[in-house]
Design an enzyme around this catalytic site. Structure first.
Site, short mmCIF file in Angstrom:
data_model
loop_
_atom_site.label_atom_id
_atom_site.label_comp_id
_atom_site.label_asym_id
_atom_site.label_seq_id
_atom_site.Cartn_x
_atom_site.Cartn_y
_atom_site.Cartn_z
N ASP A 6 0.86 -1.19 0.00
CA ASP A 6 0.00 0.00 0.00
C ASP A 6 0.90 1.25 0.00
OD1 ASP A 6 -3.00 0.91 0.57
OD2 ASP A 6 -1.61 2.24 1.68
N ILE A 7 0.58 2.21 -0.89
CA ILE A 7 1.37 3.45 -0.97
C ILE A 7 0.98 4.35 0.21
CG2 ILE A 7 1.92 5.46 -2.38
CD1 ILE A 7 1.21 3.83 -4.83
N ASN A 12 -2.81 12.92 -4.15
CA ASN A 12 -3.93 13.29 -5.03
C ASN A 12 -4.50 14.65 -4.67
OD1 ASN A 12 -4.07 11.20 -6.85
ND2 ASN A 12 -5.40 9.93 -5.57
N GLU A 18 -4.58 2.43 -4.33
CA GLU A 18 -3.13 2.41 -4.21
C GLU A 18 -2.64 1.11 -3.60
OE1 GLU A 18 -4.73 4.33 -0.43
OE2 GLU A 18 -5.26 4.08 -2.53
N ASP A 50 -1.69 9.26 -10.61
CA ASP A 50 -1.51 8.20 -11.61
C ASP A 50 -0.03 7.98 -11.90
OD1 ASP A 50 -4.22 7.92 -11.72
OD2 ASP A 50 -4.48 9.02 -13.61
#
Length: 562
Positions: free
Chosen positions: A411-412, A419, A454, A428
């Protein structure tokens, strides 16, 4: 023998001949020879009937009518025999009107001469009773009758020559037919010669119809039992000259000794420079050295060769050796067929097949691409959740052979902040970069997939817990070392990774993913940018309360690069 007995014999001969004529006439649609045989036997029937009337009634009227009727019937027999022989030896031959008129001139003229009082005696005189009781007929054969007899023998001899030549040429059933016709005709001819020779002194009886009686019996037997007129001999010219294939006959020295019209047309069309008669010239000169060389280098398949002798001209050649009864070679019969159109059609079909194969290949490639796209994430290029579920189930099914299996959930960190601050386009960019790192970290047989948002998953068959944690640390360090230019800022992102291992943390896909997700939550809750295995114990200050994924990003803060 008394005249009455002669009359009975001649009447029987007339009846048999008439029956034979009827049988032959009924077969006239099957072969032209039947018509000629019917005419011949009709003449025999009329001749025999006239003799029966002369010997049975012996009236003046009958005696006066006998010569013209006799000569007319003899003319029918002779002309019918000639036409029969010509038709049997060459079924393509037809009696032309001019020939028919010429053949009719002699018997009709002689019949008229035998009718007229002024010329009657020049044909046949006498027919008066002589001897005691008038049992013997005295007949004087005139010079016109003798000339007529000589003419008839010549015409019959010509007919026999045709039959003999046909007999030597044909074989099998056809030879038997010709032999029957020859034998029966010779029988009546011999009888006629004996009868005429016996009447030269003006006495005796014309026994020719009795021989014709035997001829009629033979022909009847041949029609019913021997198959006469059932088959028609076909002349060589009708077979060879009318076939569309080129037929060439070559002697052992390679000299062309015969060819049919189709062969001549083909040779001249292939080589426009050919002039003069082709027969007597070498095949090398006629066909050309190039064509012979091509066929000499072509493999014989199923008894024939097919080769392209010039651009667009394909020939199919079959040849067979011809030898005499002693086995000595007489030459070869070569049959050539132009198969250019068939070859062009075959080439067109092959081109269509090749084009179709190419189209099928393109379709299969597109289908594979579509199938791959259906299981790929369009943004990152990694596999999607649909493929992940199938791959994980398959890997778990084969795990007993491959050993342990590890699952990494990635997971980022602080992705929502990226965002919110830089926009979805920048998000993106970050997703694509992280996906590239994950794709570079998998081996053949591993699976890298994007779960959504993500979050990513890696399936690593054959790796135990320690190896999976080491792989996860490599990924974490690579991502952390990366820099992303976002709206003028040099931004660094990190990832948190949860690790679960089968069978220790679960033996089904749902249990494994759940264990890895719990480990990921622990990594997030304990500071992010770290790897946590499923069996790791959370630190005491971490409250084990489930936090929704959306809330995780709300509390995260962006980590700008140095």
């Amino acid at each position: 023998m008394t005249p009455d007995r002669w009359a009975v014999l001649f009447a029987c001969a007339a009846l048999v001949a008439a029956c034979t004529a009827v049988l032959a006439w009924r077969r006239r649609d099957r072969t032209p020879a039947a018509t000629a045989l019917a005419v011949t036997m009709s003449g025999v029937a009329t001749w025999s009937a006239a003799d029966a009337l002369v010997y049975g009634l012996r009236t003046e009227v009958i005696r006066l009518a006998y010569p013209p009727v006799l000569l007319a019937s003899v003319g029918l027999v002779v002309v019918g025999t000639y036409v029969l022989a010509r038709t049997v030896s060459d079924p393509s031959w037809r009696l032309a009107r001019r020939t028919a008129l010429l053949l009719a001139v002699e018997p009709l003229g002689l019949a008229v001469a035998g009718t007229l009082p002024a010329t009657r005696d020049l044909v046949m005189g006498g027919l008066a009773a002589s001897g005691p009781g008038g049992d013997t007929e005295v007949v004087v054969l005139g010079p016109l009758f003798l000339a007529h007899t000589l003419y008839s023998y010549v015409l019959v001899a010509v007919a026999y020559a045709y039959l003999v030549r046909c007999f030597r040429r044909v074989t099998g059933v056809l030879r038997r037919q010709v032999a029957i016709l020859l034998g029966s005709a010779m029988l009546s001819t011999v009888g006629n010669v004996v009868a005429v020779g016996g009447q030269l002194d003006g006495a005796g009886t014309d026994v020719t119809p009795l021989f014709f009686l035997l001829t009629g019996l033979v022909d009847c037997w041949a029609i019913f039992r021997g198959g006469l007129l059932r088959l028609v001999p076909v002349a060589r010219d009708q077979v060879v000259d009318t076939v569309p294939d080129a037929v060439l006959v070559v002697d052992p020295a390679g000299i062309l000794i015969d060819l049919n019209p189709a062969g001549e047309r083909m040779m001249r069309s292939m080589r426009a420079t050919l002039s003069g008669d082709l027969v007597g010239r070498s095949l090398h000169e006629i066909a050309g050295p190039n064509a012979l060389a091509v066929f000499g280098a072509t493999e014989r398949l199923d008894g024939h060769r097919v080769a392209e002798v010039s651009p667009g001209v394909w020939l199919d050649v079959r040849d067979s050796e011809v030898a005499d009864p002693r086995g000595r070679p007489l030459g070869r019969i070569v049959v050539v067929r132009d198969v250019s159109e068939q070859q062009e059609r075959q080439a067109a079909v092959e081109r269509l097949n090749a084009r179709l194969a190419e189209q099928v290949e393109v379709i299969e490639r597109l289908r594979a691409e579509l199938a791959e796209e259906a299981v790929r994430d369009p943004l990152t290029g990694l596999h999607n959740r649909r493929h992940l579920d199938r791959a994980l189930v398959a890997d778990l099914a084969s795990r007993p052979r491959a050993g342990e299996l590890s699952v990494l959930v990635v997971d980022i960190d602080h992705f929502k902040s990226v965002n919110d601050r830089y926009g979805h386009g920048a998000g993106d960019t970050v997703l694509t970069a992280v996906a590239g790192t994950l794709a570079g970290a998998v081996r053949a047989g591993d699976t890298a997939a994007r779960l959504g948002g993500e979050e990513f998953v890696l399936v690593l068959p054959g790796l135990g817990r320690d190896q999976a944690v080491e792989r996860a640390e490599q990924i974490r360090r690579t991502v952390a070392a990366g820099r992303h230019a976002l709206d003028g800022d040099d931004v660094r992102v990190t990832v948190s990774i949860g690790v679960a291992v089968c069978p220790a943390d679960g033996s089904v896909s749902a249990a494994l993913l759940e264990a890895a997700d719990r480990a990921l939550y622990t990594a997030k809750a304990t500071g992010r940018d770290r790897v946590v295995a499923a069996d790791a114990v959370p630190s005491p200050q971490v409250v084990a309360v489930p936090v929704p994924a959306a809330a995780r990003d709300d509390v995260a803060e962006l980590v700008p690069g140095a």
